[in-house]
Design a protein around this motif. Structure first.
Motif, PDB file in Angstrom:
ATOM      1  N   GLY A  26      10.780   5.625   3.510  1.00 45.91           N
ATOM      2  CA  GLY A  26      11.296   6.993   3.420  1.00 45.91           C
ATOM      3  C   GLY A  26      11.355   7.764   4.713  1.00 45.91           C
ATOM      4  N   SER A  27      10.213   7.994   5.343  1.00 43.25           N
ATOM      5  CA  SER A  27      10.241   8.757   6.584  1.00 43.25           C
ATOM      6  C   SER A  27       9.098   8.321   7.488  1.00 43.25           C
ATOM      7  N   ALA A  28       9.220   8.681   8.754  1.00 43.50           N
ATOM      8  CA  ALA A  28       8.234   8.243   9.757  1.00 43.50           C
ATOM      9  C   ALA A  28       6.830   8.684   9.375  1.00 43.50           C
ATOM     10  N   LYS A  29       6.739   9.814   8.682  1.00 38.87           N
ATOM     11  CA  LYS A  29       5.396  10.307   8.378  1.00 38.87           C
ATOM     12  C   LYS A  29       4.694   9.450   7.328  1.00 38.87           C
ATOM     13  N   ASN A  30       5.431   8.603   6.632  1.00 38.30           N
ATOM     14  CA  ASN A  30       4.796   7.708   5.657  1.00 38.30           C
ATOM     15  C   ASN A  30       4.290   6.404   6.269  1.00 38.30           C
ATOM     16  N   MET A  31       4.594   6.166   7.545  1.00 42.23           N
ATOM     17  CA  MET A  31       4.192   4.920   8.190  1.00 42.23           C
ATOM     18  C   MET A  31       2.675   4.731   8.164  1.00 42.23           C
ATOM     19  N   HIS A  32       1.949   5.852   8.136  1.00 45.42           N
ATOM     20  CA  HIS A  32       0.483   5.748   8.145  1.00 45.42           C
ATOM     21  C   HIS A  32      -0.026   5.001   6.916  1.00 45.42           C
ATOM     22  N   LEU A  33       0.746   5.016   5.809  1.00 42.68           N
ATOM     23  CA  LEU A  33       0.332   4.311   4.587  1.00 42.68           C
ATOM     24  C   LEU A  33       0.249   2.810   4.853  1.00 42.68           C
ATOM     25  N   VAL A  34       1.273   2.310   5.515  1.00 37.74           N
ATOM     26  CA  VAL A  34       1.339   0.886   5.834  1.00 37.74           C
ATOM     27  C   VAL A  34       0.232   0.526   6.823  1.00 37.74           C
ATOM     28  N   GLU A  35       0.072   1.368   7.836  1.00 40.19           N
ATOM     29  CA  GLU A  35      -0.963   1.129   8.845  1.00 40.19           C
ATOM     30  C   GLU A  35      -2.347   1.144   8.211  1.00 40.19           C
ATOM     31  N   GLU A  36      -2.562   2.076   7.294  1.00 42.22           N
ATOM     32  CA  GLU A  36      -3.886   2.201   6.683  1.00 42.22           C
ATOM     33  C   GLU A  36      -4.202   0.991   5.806  1.00 42.22           C
ATOM     34  N   LEU A  37      -3.219   0.557   5.015  1.00 39.85           N
ATOM     35  CA  LEU A  37      -3.453  -0.606   4.154  1.00 39.85           C
ATOM     36  C   LEU A  37      -3.696  -1.857   5.007  1.00 39.85           C
ATOM     37  N   ALA A  38      -2.908  -2.019   6.058  1.00 38.80           N
ATOM     38  CA  ALA A  38      -3.081  -3.177   6.940  1.00 38.80           C
ATOM     39  C   ALA A  38      -4.475  -3.171   7.535  1.00 38.80           C
ATOM     40  N   SER A  39      -4.904  -2.030   7.989  1.00 36.40           N
ATOM     41  CA  SER A  39      -6.211  -1.936   8.621  1.00 36.40           C
ATOM     42  C   SER A  39      -7.330  -2.205   7.609  1.00 36.40           C
ATOM     43  N   LEU A  40      -7.179  -1.698   6.378  1.00 39.30           N
ATOM     44  CA  LEU A  40      -8.190  -1.942   5.340  1.00 39.30           C
ATOM     45  C   LEU A  40      -8.300  -3.422   5.000  1.00 39.30           C
ATOM     46  N   LEU A  41      -7.158  -4.129   5.025  1.00 38.96           N
ATOM     47  CA  LEU A  41      -7.142  -5.546   4.654  1.00 38.96           C
ATOM     48  C   LEU A  41      -7.402  -6.448   5.858  1.00 38.96           C
ATOM     49  N   GLY A  42      -7.580  -5.856   7.028  1.00 43.88           N
ATOM     50  CA  GLY A  42      -7.785  -6.656   8.230  1.00 43.88           C
ATOM     51  C   GLY A  42      -6.514  -7.369   8.651  1.00 43.88           C
ATOM     52  N   GLY A  43      -5.385  -6.750   8.372  1.00 51.12           N
ATOM     53  CA  GLY A  43      -4.099  -7.387   8.673  1.00 51.12           C
ATOM     54  C   GLY A  43      -3.338  -6.674   9.776  1.00 51.12           C
ATOM     55  N   ALA A  44      -2.112  -7.139   9.996  1.00 48.92           N
ATOM     56  CA  ALA A  44      -1.253  -6.565  11.019  1.00 48.92           C
ATOM     57  C   ALA A  44      -0.091  -5.828  10.357  1.00 48.92           C
ATOM     58  N   VAL A  45       0.553  -4.956  11.130  1.00 53.67           N
ATOM     59  CA  VAL A  45       1.679  -4.186  10.620  1.00 53.67           C
ATOM     60  C   VAL A  45       2.991  -4.832  11.057  1.00 53.67           C
ATOM     61  N   GLY A  46       3.866  -5.076  10.101  1.00 51.21           N
ATOM     62  CA  GLY A  46       5.193  -5.602  10.400  1.00 51.21           C
ATOM     63  C   GLY A  46       6.246  -4.596  10.011  1.00 51.21           C
ATOM     64  N   SER A  47       7.490  -4.926  10.324  1.00 47.51           N
ATOM     65  CA  SER A  47       8.557  -3.990  10.003  1.00 47.51           C
ATOM     66  C   SER A  47       9.886  -4.725   9.896  1.00 47.51           C
ATOM     67  N   SER A  48      10.823  -4.129   9.171  1.00 47.90           N
ATOM     68  CA  SER A  48      12.177  -4.665   9.147  1.00 47.90           C
ATOM     69  C   SER A  48      12.935  -4.033  10.315  1.00 47.90           C
ATOM     70  N   ARG A  49      14.122  -4.554  10.562  1.00 48.22           N
ATOM     71  CA  ARG A  49      14.851  -4.107  11.738  1.00 48.22           C
ATOM     72  C   ARG A  49      15.232  -2.614  11.757  1.00 48.22           C
ATOM     73  N   PRO A  50      15.692  -2.046  10.626  1.00 45.85           N
ATOM     74  CA  PRO A  50      16.145  -0.648  10.683  1.00 45.85           C
ATOM     75  C   PRO A  50      15.084   0.323  11.218  1.00 45.85           C
ATOM     76  N   LEU A  51      13.807   0.073  10.885  1.00 42.68           N
ATOM     77  CA  LEU A  51      12.770   0.999  11.345  1.00 42.68           C
ATOM     78  C   LEU A  51      12.586   0.928  12.856  1.00 42.68           C
ATOM     79  N   VAL A  52      12.801  -0.274  13.414  1.00 43.21           N
ATOM     80  CA  VAL A  52      12.712  -0.422  14.873  1.00 43.21           C
ATOM     81  C   VAL A  52      13.899   0.291  15.508  1.00 43.21           C
TER      82      VAL A  52
END
Lengths: 263, 398
Positions: free
Chosen positions: B286-312
């Motif tokens: 949806g919007s850049a301000k929601n990116m923290h959701l992905v970052e937070e889940l990745a960090s909780l699971l000990g994982g990395a953050v990925g992305s599709s091309r449009p966001l880049v």
């Protein structure tokens, strides 16, 4: 500064679709385009030339119609194009391709820098750049995301690695392959397009080169394709329904059962 | 070398037209015609039900390759730590070695890396070829190639396997071209043909739309790179014993390629290539301000953050997070795609993930065709729930 950019014609993969009945690639109406990564290579060459002066030659190996792709690079700002085209080159793997390109590059020599895209989007091997560097006996660096500095003697560039970035320095002549991050390619100008229509693309066949013919094409390729098939993506998919809270709970449960979450 | 249509046999069924990976066959007056785009790959020959396509290949003068024996694994290390792919390759090499009745050699190059040799033996190496010198501290394509090529010319391995890491994908073609042999990139399946003794290397092409099985019949060594996490390492076996052979290397007179420094992103979290878990965002976030959701889940699971091309492309996340054909190819144990529709280019970069979870509000999104768990819904509503529940479990476990 003399810069050579290696380019390849590839199918425009955006339109690659599978026929659900025959399970084959639908090719009708698929255009051929300049390999997307090569657009960054051409752009970077133009930027270096604007800063330091010199000339840009683009080179490709392929069927005669690849001439149009080379013409597109002239419209963008390259000064000349060379197409290696001959039935003797057909069926080349990356080693034979690099050998053929190396001999084409010699026709454009002397040069200071060769720029290739990181990989082509049809084969995805990323092997021709490094292999070409070996055959020309020059150093290479892959996955370059930024050129820090370049002069007649050396290049300092930033390489995207698995762990972040590294800073490399190479004596010229050298070869780099570039990633998307390096620049935003320009569009051709109207004047550029007009001029490119009139420009002539040099076509080179086996008789124009001094080569060992046993190293060309299928015959010169150590690797052979013995089988091609369409991969099946059939997976057992569980659709998790409910309100977001329930969906999340079910997912966490499934992932915990599969030992995928390590708390 | 020649390919031709035997017109009398051609029934005009067009089976060859769709079999051609290069679009080189068309129909004229009900008979197949092959254009210059043909690469003599032979796919059409196999597809023809009427034996109407004939491919004749030139005789190749064969080198004597019978003296090449054994499987080598390049034991890539970074700052004194083995890359996990080295151990994964040792495990796969064990299967191949059993079929070929041969042994496995790990090639270890670096500075102060002798300490890693026992680890390689415990994971399946019978021998370790060791080049341990201060000048080998940093990976350097030219210097490492010289070490590898000298060793290969001396010991004549039948097969060399390398990880398709960033360095491996640069190093392997340099070595292969120096040895004038074949190399197959990014293999996902390796197997020995027990009749011919050849290594059959299967890899994706055309962005994963097509799989190709490739052999290297007349040149040695047979070389392949394999993506990290395609194979699984064997458990450590401290009882295994092996031989360590030191390679004699000398420092090059002049380096044409010099590494100046690292600009590491370690502080920014786990790299995509090494991550067992990747949480990736697409336009559905949806919007850049929601990116923290992905970052937070990745960090909780000990994982990395990925992305599709449009966001880049819109600048919400740096390029190094991009997964897909024009970004990175990953193969984690768990890939959670949040609001990613699943364009073919994205799937090409992550479809080998072991378990794929897709969260998307569009039930028709292509990502669901490869997902193991499909959550149809708005990822900005589901992610906060996931985060809360994972947090609760973690709190409970502590």
């Amino acid at each position: 500064m003399r810069i050579i950019v290696c380019v390849k014609q590839v199918p425009s993969t955006n339109e690659v679709n599978m026929d659900p009945v025959t399970n084959t690639i639908i090719r009708e109406g698929i255009e051929s385009v300049l390999n997307p990564f090569d657009t960054y290579a051409v752009e970077e060459a133009i930027r270096i030339k604007s800063a330091l002066g010199g000339s840009i030659a683009t080179i490709s190996m392929g069927i005669p119609t690849v001439e149009e792709i080379l013409r597109d690079t002239l419209a963008l700002g390259a000064d000349e194009g060379l197409l290696l085209t001959d039935r003797a080159f057909a069926g080349a793997d990356t080693l034979a391709t690099a050998y053929t390109l190396a001999n084409g590059v010699k026709k454009l020599a002397p040069f200071d820098l060769i720029i290739c895209g990181k990989q082509a989007t049809d084969g995805d091997t990323a092997q021709v750049g490094p292999s070409l560097a070996v055959q020309l006996d020059i150093p290479h660096a892959t996955d370059i995301s930024h050129i820090e500095s370049i002069d007649e003697k050396k290049i300092v560039c930033r390489r995207l690695t698995d762990d972040g970035y590294e800073l490399l320095e190479m004596d010229l002549p050298a070869l780099i392959t570039v990633v998307k991050e390096i620049n935003i390619p320009r569009l051709p100008s109207i004047a550029g397009i007009r001029a490119s229509k009139k420009a002539s693309i040099k076509k080179v066949g086996v008789n124009d080169l001094t080569v060992d013919e046993s190293r060309l094409g299928l015959k010169g390729s150590p690797t052979q394709v013995v089988k091609t098939f369409i991969p099946s993506h059939d997976v057992d998919c569980e659709i998790i329904t409910g309100k977001p809270e329930q969906q999340a709970a079910t997912l966490v449960q499934r992932l915990t059962e599969k030992n995928l979450l390590d708390f | 070398m020649d390919i031709k249509i035997i017109k009398e046999n051609c029934m005009g069924c067009e089976a060859c037209v769709s079999s051609c990976p290069f679009g080189a066959i068309s129909m004229e007056d009900g008979i197949a015609v092959i254009s210059d785009a043909c690469t003599y790959c032979g796919s059409c020959v196999d597809s023809c039900p009427a034996e109407a396509i004939e491919l004749t290949k030139d005789e190749v003068i064969h080198k004597d390759i019978s003296s090449y024996k054994g499987i080598w694994v390049f034991a890539e290390q970074n700052e004194g730590h083995l890359r996990s792919v080295a151990l994964e390759l040792l495990a796969e090499a064990q299967k191949l070695a059993a079929d070929l009745k041969t042994d496995i050699t790990a090639v270890l190059i670096g500075a102060d890396v002798s300490k890693l040799a026992p680890q390689l033996i415990a994971h399946g190496a019978d021998k370790v070829l060791l080049a341990d010198e201060p000048f080998l501290k940093d990976f350097n394509d030219e210097v490492y190639t010289e070490v590898m090529v000298d060793a290969a010319n001396k010991y004549r391995p039948d097969i060399i396997l390398m990880g398709a890491t960033t360095n491996g994908r640069s190093f392997a073609p340099r070595v292969a071209a120096s040895l004038k042999t074949g190399l197959t990139a990014d293999c996902t399946v390796l197997r020995v043909n027990t009749e011919t003794g050849l290594l059959e290397q299967t890899r994706p092409a055309f962005g994963g739309n097509l799989m190709a099985t490739i052999i290297c019949p007349y040149h040695r060594p047979q070389m392949a790179t394999v993506r990290p996490k395609v194979f699984k390492p064997l458990p450590t076996d401290e009882k295994r014993s092996g031989e360590i052979i030191r390679l004699h290397t000398k420092a090059p007179q002049k380096l044409r390629l010099r590494k100046l420094s690292n600009i590491n992103a370690a502080a920014e979290g786990i790299s995509l290539a090494d991550a067992d878990i990747i949480v990736a965002a697409g336009r559905g976030i949806g919007s850049a301000k929601n990116m923290h959701l992905v970052e937070e889940l990745a960090s909780l699971l000990g994982g990395a953050v990925g992305s599709s091309r449009p966001l880049v492309d819109t600048g919400w996340i740096p390029y190094k997070h991009q997964v897909g054909q024009t970004g990175k190819t990953v193969g984690p144990k768990l890939y959670i795609a949040c609001g990613i529709s699943g364009a073919i280019q994205h799937l090409a970069g992550m479809s080998s993930a072991e378990t794929i979870v897709a969260i998307n509000s569009d039930p028709e999104a292509p990502i669901f065709q490869i997902a193991h768990y499909a959550l149809i819904g708005d990822c900005t509503e589901i992610l906060p729930e996931l985060i809360a529940q994972v947090k609760a479990i973690k709190a409970q476990n502590n």
